[in-house]
Motif scaffolding. Sequence first.
Motif, PDB file in Angstrom:
ATOM      1  N   ILE A 369      48.533  40.430  48.851  1.00  0.00           N
ATOM      2  CA  ILE A 369      48.319  41.589  49.733  1.00  0.00           C
ATOM      3  C   ILE A 369      46.850  42.024  49.688  1.00  0.00           C
ATOM      4  CG2 ILE A 369      50.699  42.447  49.760  1.00  0.00           C
ATOM      5  CD1 ILE A 369      49.816  44.487  47.552  1.00  0.00           C
ATOM      6  N   GLY A 370      46.033  41.274  48.986  1.00  0.00           N
ATOM      7  CA  GLY A 370      44.604  41.624  48.918  1.00  0.00           C
ATOM      8  C   GLY A 370      44.342  42.827  48.034  1.00  0.00           C
ATOM      9  N   MET A 371      45.030  42.897  46.909  1.00  0.00           N
ATOM     10  CA  MET A 371      44.740  44.008  45.984  1.00  0.00           C
ATOM     11  C   MET A 371      43.283  43.976  45.562  1.00  0.00           C
ATOM     12  SD  MET A 371      48.112  44.539  43.591  1.00  0.00           S
ATOM     13  CE  MET A 371      47.222  45.219  42.196  1.00  0.00           C
ATOM     14  N   LYS A 372      42.743  45.184  45.365  1.00  0.00           N
ATOM     15  CA  LYS A 372      41.308  45.273  45.049  1.00  0.00           C
ATOM     16  C   LYS A 372      41.062  45.096  43.557  1.00  0.00           C
ATOM     17  CE  LYS A 372      40.897  48.863  48.468  1.00  0.00           C
ATOM     18  NZ  LYS A 372      40.695  50.297  48.620  1.00  0.00           N
ATOM     19  N   TYR A 373      39.853  44.710  43.264  1.00  0.00           N
ATOM     20  CA  TYR A 373      39.354  44.773  41.886  1.00  0.00           C
ATOM     21  C   TYR A 373      38.914  46.214  41.673  1.00  0.00           C
ATOM     22  CZ  TYR A 373      36.274  44.214  37.906  1.00  0.00           C
ATOM     23  OH  TYR A 373      35.678  44.347  36.683  1.00  0.00           O
ATOM     24  N   LEU A 374      39.470  46.886  40.659  1.00  0.00           N
ATOM     25  CA  LEU A 374      39.147  48.305  40.452  1.00  0.00           C
ATOM     26  C   LEU A 374      38.169  48.463  39.283  1.00  0.00           C
ATOM     27  CD1 LEU A 374      42.693  49.971  40.790  1.00  0.00           C
ATOM     28  CD2 LEU A 374      41.020  49.481  42.582  1.00  0.00           C
ATOM     29  N   GLU A 375      37.229  49.363  39.444  1.00  0.00           N
ATOM     30  CA  GLU A 375      36.284  49.640  38.349  1.00  0.00           C
ATOM     31  C   GLU A 375      36.969  50.638  37.416  1.00  0.00           C
ATOM     32  OE1 GLU A 375      33.420  48.075  38.037  1.00  0.00           O
ATOM     33  OE2 GLU A 375      33.143  47.255  40.061  1.00  0.00           O
ATOM     34  N   VAL A 376      37.631  50.148  36.385  1.00  0.00           N
ATOM     35  CA  VAL A 376      38.400  51.027  35.490  1.00  0.00           C
ATOM     36  C   VAL A 376      37.983  50.778  34.042  1.00  0.00           C
ATOM     37  CG1 VAL A 376      40.408  51.190  37.010  1.00  0.00           C
ATOM     38  CG2 VAL A 376      40.284  49.312  35.367  1.00  0.00           C
ATOM     39  N   PRO A 377      38.264  51.762  33.160  1.00  0.00           N
ATOM     40  CA  PRO A 377      37.890  51.552  31.760  1.00  0.00           C
ATOM     41  C   PRO A 377      38.657  50.388  31.145  1.00  0.00           C
ATOM     42  CG  PRO A 377      38.653  53.820  32.147  1.00  0.00           C
ATOM     43  CD  PRO A 377      38.908  53.052  33.396  1.00  0.00           C
ATOM     44  N   THR A 378      38.069  49.809  30.130  1.00  0.00           N
ATOM     45  CA  THR A 378      38.720  48.664  29.478  1.00  0.00           C
ATOM     46  C   THR A 378      40.012  49.080  28.776  1.00  0.00           C
ATOM     47  OG1 THR A 378      38.432  46.898  27.846  1.00  0.00           O
ATOM     48  CG2 THR A 378      37.315  48.972  27.387  1.00  0.00           C
ATOM     49  N   LYS A 379      40.955  48.162  28.729  1.00  0.00           N
ATOM     50  CA  LYS A 379      42.212  48.381  28.012  1.00  0.00           C
ATOM     51  C   LYS A 379      42.573  47.080  27.307  1.00  0.00           C
ATOM     52  CE  LYS A 379      45.978  51.278  28.199  1.00  0.00           C
ATOM     53  NZ  LYS A 379      46.088  52.681  28.482  1.00  0.00           N
ATOM     54  N   GLU A 380      43.030  47.163  26.088  1.00  0.00           N
ATOM     55  CA  GLU A 380      43.516  45.987  25.343  1.00  0.00           C
ATOM     56  C   GLU A 380      42.533  44.818  25.379  1.00  0.00           C
ATOM     57  OE1 GLU A 380      47.408  44.926  26.733  1.00  0.00           O
ATOM     58  OE2 GLU A 380      48.270  46.792  26.026  1.00  0.00           O
ATOM     59  N   GLY A 381      41.262  45.103  25.163  1.00  0.00           N
ATOM     60  CA  GLY A 381      40.290  44.009  25.125  1.00  0.00           C
ATOM     61  C   GLY A 381      40.067  43.350  26.468  1.00  0.00           C
ATOM     62  N   GLY A 382      40.388  44.061  27.537  1.00  0.00           N
ATOM     63  CA  GLY A 382      40.222  43.460  28.867  1.00  0.00           C
ATOM     64  C   GLY A 382      38.784  43.497  29.347  1.00  0.00           C
ATOM     65  N   TYR A 383      38.041  44.553  28.977  1.00  0.00           N
ATOM     66  CA  TYR A 383      36.676  44.760  29.482  1.00  0.00           C
ATOM     67  C   TYR A 383      36.651  44.600  30.999  1.00  0.00           C
ATOM     68  CZ  TYR A 383      35.944  44.866  24.562  1.00  0.00           C
ATOM     69  OH  TYR A 383      36.065  45.210  23.252  1.00  0.00           O
ATOM     70  N   PHE A 384      35.707  43.821  31.546  1.00  0.00           N
ATOM     71  CA  PHE A 384      35.604  43.741  33.013  1.00  0.00           C
ATOM     72  C   PHE A 384      36.890  43.205  33.640  1.00  0.00           C
ATOM     73  CE2 PHE A 384      34.771  39.400  31.923  1.00  0.00           C
ATOM     74  CZ  PHE A 384      35.200  38.662  33.013  1.00  0.00           C
ATOM     75  N   ARG A 385      37.719  42.510  32.849  1.00  0.00           N
ATOM     76  CA  ARG A 385      38.927  41.883  33.378  1.00  0.00           C
ATOM     77  C   ARG A 385      40.012  42.902  33.715  1.00  0.00           C
ATOM     78  NH1 ARG A 385      39.894  37.706  28.483  1.00  0.00           N
ATOM     79  NH2 ARG A 385      39.956  39.690  27.368  1.00  0.00           N
ATOM     80  N   THR A 386      39.923  44.092  33.082  1.00  0.00           N
ATOM     81  CA  THR A 386      40.958  45.105  33.288  1.00  0.00           C
ATOM     82  C   THR A 386      41.098  45.454  34.775  1.00  0.00           C
ATOM     83  OG1 THR A 386      40.298  45.963  31.136  1.00  0.00           O
ATOM     84  CG2 THR A 386      41.795  47.334  32.410  1.00  0.00           C
ATOM     85  N   GLY A 387      39.990  45.408  35.502  1.00  0.00           N
ATOM     86  CA  GLY A 387      40.011  45.749  36.927  1.00  0.00           C
ATOM     87  C   GLY A 387      40.850  44.812  37.779  1.00  0.00           C
TER      88      GLY A 387
END
Length: 526
Positions: A369-387
């Motif tokens: 559905i074309g979900m966006k990459y969101l600029e969100v704080p890191t969670k569980e060691g996700g860092y930039f991947r959390t978005g």
Amino acid sequence: MTAEWLKDAVFYEIYPQSFKDSNGDGIGDINGIIQKLDYIKSLGCNALWINPCYDSPFKDAGYDVRDYKKVAPRYGTNEDLYNLFDEAHKSGIRVLLDLVPGHTSEEHPWFLESQKAEKNEYTDRFIWTDFCFQGTDGLPYIGGESERSACYILNFFKCQPALNYGFYKTTAPWQKSFRDASALATREAIKDVMRFWLSHGCDGFRVDMAASLVKNDDEKKSGTSEVWHDIRRMLDQEFPDAAMVSEWNDPSLALRAGFDMDFYLNEPGGGYSTLMRDYYNNGGSIHGDRNCEDHSYFKKDAGGNINRFLGQYLSRYENTKDLGYISMLTCNHDTIRPRYSLGEEELKLSYAFIFTMPGVPFLYYGDEIGMKYLEVPTKEGGYFRTGSRTPMQWDESANLGFSTADASDIYLPIDDSADAPTVASQESDPDSLLNTVRSIIALRHQEEELQADAPLYIVCSDAGKPFVYRRGALLCVVNPEGKELDVTLPQNAAMHLQGDVLFEIGDISLREGIISIGAQSFAVIK
Ligand code: NOJ
């Protein structure tokens, strides 16, 4: 032995935290996946890859396993997972779990035993030097935290001690050979984990960091390959229908080591990363330089050139096509969603391309559905991947249909923008991204020549012309540019054509061996 069912497999990757919360606690779970099996089926996906769902302290989103044989309570119970296997099978869907063979959590009982001063069964389950002040040759290590007077090697983050599969070339007394009894014991322990899930109905594994097992390996990864051959033999004898996909990014080695599929991931130097987002351009890196100049192929009028991809892909394809499959993916839980850089039409073209290529394709939840990459704080060691890991967007109800929890209890942030795409809003529009994905996957199932095995031939890849390729006798044409382009088909491509357009995005016309392909268009022609 490559499982027969892979020939027509289309995978859907589910990040379990974020797919569907069935019990209103704000985090996705196994029963939520079961509730959405009809949806997954409606996409045409007939196989799942579920990211780690085992008991874990979740310092790396579950890639730090504390108990390989227990479902994390936040996702449900082992019975729920067995039930998912059953229900998925009833819908014709296979289920791969994520196997993390290279490391455990620092809280895994094997590691707790291994770090004890007194020798025990697990002393050599991990890789230790033989003195608390002795580091390692270039491998990351931790000292000073264990009762045992030694340092241990890490495989990834600090929370992930490396399991001992031995060293291919040993250079210090504390290094065990990869054929040492202790290294063989680790192999057996991982086989035991695999047998456990396979005998409960799981259909195979996506294998985390598959190339990382044997340390100080040679260039051909001979030591690590020997481990996988051994594991493959066990599978061939006991679970011949099981499928294995590696996170290796070198199909020539991975498929020779016994994997059925290897992911084609982003990497410097062209290849896959030049298709949808040119992260490595100007020396940029996927996490470091998201603003680098983007000449990716599917970006309209960005000066992209398909040969940057083909230059790397074709030799990999030629070198492995009789051994197994390269897996192209829309993105995964470690990469930035394609919607970050591509608009809706660009996404349609790039997905149509992915689902008409050889090998076994993977769709990451929400990319349809074309979900966006969101600029969100890191969670569980996700860092930039959390978005790229935020909750699936189902409909316009509270929390976009992901969960009935209070908004403040939702585990990962939900896209709160006014134009957040949802499944419901795209269902009824035949031209939506969602329905375009459904149509191209349906065509892939219908036409054997679009599936994993049919040969690929490049017909035209000239810069400034449409990209034209043949799968068997079917012709695929793509023009990502903002203006119509023509291409004169060579005789050997034209002669296979009846001229029936089986699938079309935009405008295509074909007359006397010339294809005119409109701006941002794609077609499959018989
Ligand atoms: C690769 C996984 O995809 C990633 O999410 C994880 O952080 C590392 N391996 C470590 O297991």
